[in-house]
Design an enzyme around this catalytic site. Structure first.
Site, mmCIF file in Angstrom:
data_model
loop_
_atom_site.group_PDB
_atom_site.id
_atom_site.type_symbol
_atom_site.label_atom_id
_atom_site.label_comp_id
_atom_site.label_asym_id
_atom_site.label_seq_id
_atom_site.Cartn_x
_atom_site.Cartn_y
_atom_site.Cartn_z
ATOM 1 N N SER B 321 4.379 1.678 6.166
ATOM 2 C CA SER B 321 2.920 1.727 6.262
ATOM 3 C C SER B 321 2.470 1.453 7.691
ATOM 4 O O SER B 321 1.587 2.121 8.228
ATOM 5 C CB SER B 321 2.316 0.689 5.313
ATOM 6 O OG SER B 321 0.919 0.638 5.474
ATOM 7 N N TRP B 324 3.301 4.450 9.766
ATOM 8 C CA TRP B 324 2.384 5.577 9.496
ATOM 9 C C TRP B 324 1.184 5.532 10.437
ATOM 10 O O TRP B 324 0.660 6.554 10.845
ATOM 11 C CB TRP B 324 1.917 5.509 8.037
ATOM 12 C CG TRP B 324 0.903 6.547 7.666
ATOM 13 C CD1 TRP B 324 1.149 7.793 7.160
ATOM 14 C CD2 TRP B 324 -0.527 6.431 7.748
ATOM 15 N NE1 TRP B 324 -0.041 8.463 6.933
ATOM 16 C CE2 TRP B 324 -1.090 7.653 7.285
ATOM 17 C CE3 TRP B 324 -1.401 5.425 8.170
ATOM 18 C CZ2 TRP B 324 -2.464 7.891 7.228
ATOM 19 C CZ3 TRP B 324 -2.771 5.657 8.130
ATOM 20 C CH2 TRP B 324 -3.284 6.877 7.661
ATOM 21 N N HIS B 325 0.773 4.288 10.766
ATOM 22 C CA HIS B 325 -0.416 4.141 11.587
ATOM 23 C C HIS B 325 -0.211 4.580 13.026
ATOM 24 O O HIS B 325 -1.171 4.919 13.702
ATOM 25 C CB HIS B 325 -0.905 2.688 11.564
ATOM 26 C CG HIS B 325 -1.633 2.338 10.313
ATOM 27 N ND1 HIS B 325 -0.980 1.968 9.162
ATOM 28 C CD2 HIS B 325 -2.958 2.339 10.020
ATOM 29 C CE1 HIS B 325 -1.886 1.731 8.213
ATOM 30 N NE2 HIS B 325 -3.084 1.952 8.698
ATOM 31 N N GLY B 326 0.992 4.539 13.491
ATOM 32 C CA GLY B 326 1.174 5.011 14.863
ATOM 33 C C GLY B 326 2.542 4.768 15.418
ATOM 34 O O GLY B 326 3.313 3.964 14.897
ATOM 35 N N PHE B 479 -4.678 8.289 13.986
ATOM 36 C CA PHE B 479 -3.529 8.246 13.101
ATOM 37 C C PHE B 479 -3.336 9.598 12.432
ATOM 38 O O PHE B 479 -2.455 9.768 11.649
ATOM 39 C CB PHE B 479 -3.707 7.140 12.050
ATOM 40 C CG PHE B 479 -4.018 5.805 12.685
ATOM 41 C CD1 PHE B 479 -4.983 4.998 12.142
ATOM 42 C CD2 PHE B 479 -3.374 5.399 13.825
ATOM 43 C CE1 PHE B 479 -5.284 3.774 12.733
ATOM 44 C CE2 PHE B 479 -3.679 4.175 14.421
ATOM 45 C CZ PHE B 479 -4.640 3.364 13.863
#
Lengths: 308, 479
Positions: B321, B324-326, B479
């Site tokens: 997770s 996923w954001h960066g 993102f």
């Protein structure tokens, strides 16, 4: 559907009305730039970056020489010489002028340099993403194109600033003639702090800025264009010794380049760069009282030019 | 184009009028219009991005049909193909430079000279969102939870639906896709609710988030120069900046969809009123957290099995997770911190303690609830520092800087920051009072006309007097 649309329309109209009212209250307290793009087209102008924006009072030039000037200078990031500023200046000029205007073009090494690995990469010039490149008009009152998307404060704030501060009482005030008046504490401690901060900022700039032949060419292009409208005078603003030294570090050959530019374009140069016994708010920008005094000196030079 | 831009101000009413007055005869025509305007909306960012979403849509459309016609074994391979195509796009555009730079750094740290070339890759806006959306379609078909659609236009409209395309909510095909098969008729109640939700979303974005942004940018750009109290203000302001920004965008997206007769899923449910981290993750970015739960956590075994198994699965979920954001270690560390906060609850079976609304039926929370909410907010805010900082070392400097006697001093904030504090307080008060609703202004539907107009006008005036309209991009667009 009709009821929904009529309700929504009422709210939309209210919002539009609020915006129109807010811009009615817009004045020199609104922000650093609005009044320059919400004033009519001009004949004689002062162009450059923030040193001339804060350092030259058109009101004093008018008083001393009888000539109207408009200060269309912005900042090192908004108005270095290049395609964006060139177009903006053209838009600000009154159409149909073929003579009689005077243009004071303030120059320094920073305004012909870029903060890029390739200093001629016009696609990534620093002013490309700023308002001078994204507004259609620089002479509309009200200027919705500027207001939507370039105010970095609330619209209601425009009204609050106008009512609370009045003319020239806030920390900054942009006069109708384009002069940016900055009111800061000039005691030694506060000034030293600002100078130190500015010096750090310019030292960082020094590592990244490089002379741009494209910007230099646009400066030449601007001079040639303005020469068709009147007289162009190149100007080097006063700056404190330490910042002057930094500028020369950026471009040691700047004076030679300027000399050849004046010869090529047959323009005069008024060089006040060594006049550093003025008070500067931060080593770079003249304090308002000293800007007034400098404007008198500048007027004398202009009068002398006119007499010749 | 941004929701808070002049272009969108013109775009939305034009699309609305076309949708309800010109292209409303048949569902297919409605969907064609949605598809066309969604591509215009997305192409406004960069027309080159359109090729990616087009390829992604077409690949998953055909693979979806193929998967449904295949047996389990062949279906698995086809699903793998969908995963590979979609995740390859995501991986390349989002993570290529990160992996190259990290690998080079690792080799250099081992004493081996390495300098692999990075590419000048432009990250397509919204790729993380629509990729997950199309993946959920393929996976649900494979799991036989969903029938594929033969209607290419509807499917492409579902993937590219402009209100939620660039920053979610990440819609499940089972929720959104069927809505494209039925002709939408204008529902004034739904549309009015949509307008109110958009208004609330704009309030959170331009009043809360964009006013917090100025101070946050200053503080985070030079944390070493700030007092401890200023660092605290910076961290708290960022907590509200990201909340206002992201939940504001979600409200605008959901509200906008309602204008066209669509119902999207709730994405935020007052996360800062959470009493523990488990509840926080049931209330923050719900579409993403449920996506990971359904497509990663549960397939890994979820919370069944040994303690070690639970720890492993929890770590994987939160690290992924974060990732996923960066493409930055800070996001992974942020995910790691949340895993550390979550694990004690999971291992002691207390992760499902707070399922209802806090202080339900009461005006005020009790002492225990207040303490829990405050404690949880502190944990979340401390983790946000890693999310916002450019590097882990800067975040460490930031947090260490807060452990100082200057924490008790008055931070040097200006009047704008004070006003922003006031607006945050007003928002929290309003959200608390209406916490049983999906969004605060939803309660107006039950109120008399005077109250509806008064509160609507009040929000408009707050936006007018305190909203920042410079086109600040929504944080989650990166993102």
């Amino acid at each position: 559907m009709k009821k929904f649309l009529s309700k929504v329309s009422l709210y939309v109209l209210l919002v539009l009305l609020l915006h129109v009212v807010a811009l009615h209250f817009a004045d020199g307290n609104t922000d650093l730039f609005y009044m320059r793009v919400a004033t009519p087209k001009q004949k004689s102008m002062i162009v450059g970056t923030s040193t001339s924006a804060q350092g030259i009072l058109p009101a004093v030039l008018k008083e001393e020489t009888g000539q109207d000037f408009f200060n269309f200078s912005f900042t090192l990031f908004h108005s270095p010489y290049g395609p964006v500023y060139f177009e903006a200046i053209k838009k600000k000029l009154l159409p149909g002028i073929s003579e009689g205007a005077t243009f004071l073009v303030s120059v320094d090494p920073w305004s012909v340099s870029s903060r890029l690995e390739n200093p001629n990469d016009t696609a990534h010039f620093r002013e490309n993403d700023l308002f001078l490149n994204n507004i259609r008009s620089v002479s509309s009152n009200p200027n919705f194109g500027y207001a939507y998307g370039n105010f970095d404060r609330a619209w209601g704030d425009i009204i609050i600033q106008h009512l609370v501060f009045g003319r020239g009482k806030g920390q900054m005030f942009l006069h109708d003639d384009g002069w940016l008046e900055i009111n800061v504490n000039m005691n030694d401690k506060a000034t030293e702090k600002r100078i130190s901060s500015k010096m750090e900022e310019y030292r960082k700039h020094l590592k990244r800025f490089n002379f741009s032949t494209v910007r230099y060419d646009y400066l030449r292009k601007l001079i040639e264009y303005l020469n068709t409208k009147g007289e162009v005078i190149l100007l080097r603003m006063p700056m404190s010794e330490s910042f002057q030294a930094l500028s020369l570090q950026l471009m040691p050959e700047f004076e030679d380049k300027l000399k050849s530019l004046t010869e090529e374009t047959k323009t005069r140069l008024l060089d006040f760069s060594n006049m550093n016994d003025y008070r500067f708010t931060d080593g770079v920008h003249l304090y308002k009282d000293d800007a007034r005094a400098f404007s008198v000196i500048l007027s004398d030079s202009l009068k002398a030019i006119n007499q010749n | 184009m941004l929701f808070n831009s002049i272009e969108f101000l013109f775009f939305l009413p034009i699309v609305f009028c076309l949708y309800w007055f010109v292209f409303n005869k048949k569902v297919r025509i409605q969907n064609l219009l949605i598809l066309a305007v969604s591509y215009v909306f997305y192409g406004w960012w960069d027309y080159r991005f359109l090729s990616l979403i087009l390829v992604s849509s077409i690949v998953d459309y055909f693979l979806g049909i193929a998967i449904s016609k295949s047996d389990k074994k062949k279906g698995k391979w086809l699903l793998a193909a969908s995963l590979i195509v979609n995740l390859s796009f995501l991986g390349f555009f989002k993570y290529y430079n990160f992996f190259v730079e990290s690998f080079s750094e690792l080799l250099n740290n081992m004493g081996l000279q390495a300098d692999f070339a990075t590419l000048n890759i432009v990250l397509p806006v919204g790729i993380s969102f629509y990729t997950f959306q199309t993946l959920s379609y393929s996976i649900d078909i494979y799991r036989r939870k969903l029938e594929p659609t033969a209607d290419l236009v509807s499917f492409m409209a579902y993937v590219s639906f402009f209100p939620q395309l660039v920053a979610g909510p990440i819609e499940r095909a089972s929720n959104l896709l069927p809505q494209f098969f039925k002709k939408r008729t204008f529902d004034a109640t739904l549309a009015t609710e949509g307008m109110r939700q958009m208004l609330w979303g704009f309030f959170k974005k331009v009043v809360i988030a964009d006013n917090c942004a100025a101070l946050v940018n200053d503080v985070f750009s030079a944390p070493g120069d700030q007092s401890a109290s200023m660092l605290l203000v910076g961290a708290v302001f960022f907590a509200f900046q990201i909340y206002g920004d992201f939940s504001g965008y979600s409200d605008i997206a959901i509200g906008c969809a309602k204008l066209f007769g669509f119902r999207l899923m709730t994405n935020f449910a007052l996360p800062y009123f959470s009493r523990d981290i488990a509840e926080f993750w049931r209330r923050w970015h719900i579409s993403l957290s449920t996506w990971f739960r359904d497509y990663l956590y549960i397939p890994l075994g979820g919370s069944r099995g040994s303690k070690w198994f639970k720890v492993r699965n929890t770590m994987i979920i939160f690290l992924v997770s974060g990732f996923w954001h960066g493409a930055n270690w800070t996001f992974m560390f942020w995910g790691f911190l949340h895993a550390l906060f979550f694990l004690p609850l999971l291992l002691s079976n207390r992760n499902r303690n707070n399922l209802g609304t806090v202080a339900e039926g009461r005006m005020l929370p009790n002492f225990r609830e207040s303490f829990s909410m405050l404690f949880n907010f502190i944990l979340v805010t401390l983790a946000w520092v890693y999310f916002r900082a450019d590097s882990i070392s800067i975040a460490n400097t930031y947090l260490i800087g807060m452990v100082d006697s200057s924490l008790l001093s008055m931070p040097p904030i200006d009047s704008r920051a004070f006003i922003t504090f006031g607006m945050i307080g007003a928002m929290l008060f309003f959200e608390w009072k209406t916490r049983t609703y999906q969004f605060p202004l939803q309660h107006l539907a039950e109120k008399p006309a005077f109250r509806r107009r008064f509160e609507t006008l009040a929000i408009i005036m707050f936006i007018f007097f305190f909203g920042v309209f410079k086109e600040n991009q929504f944080i989650y667009f990166q993102f």
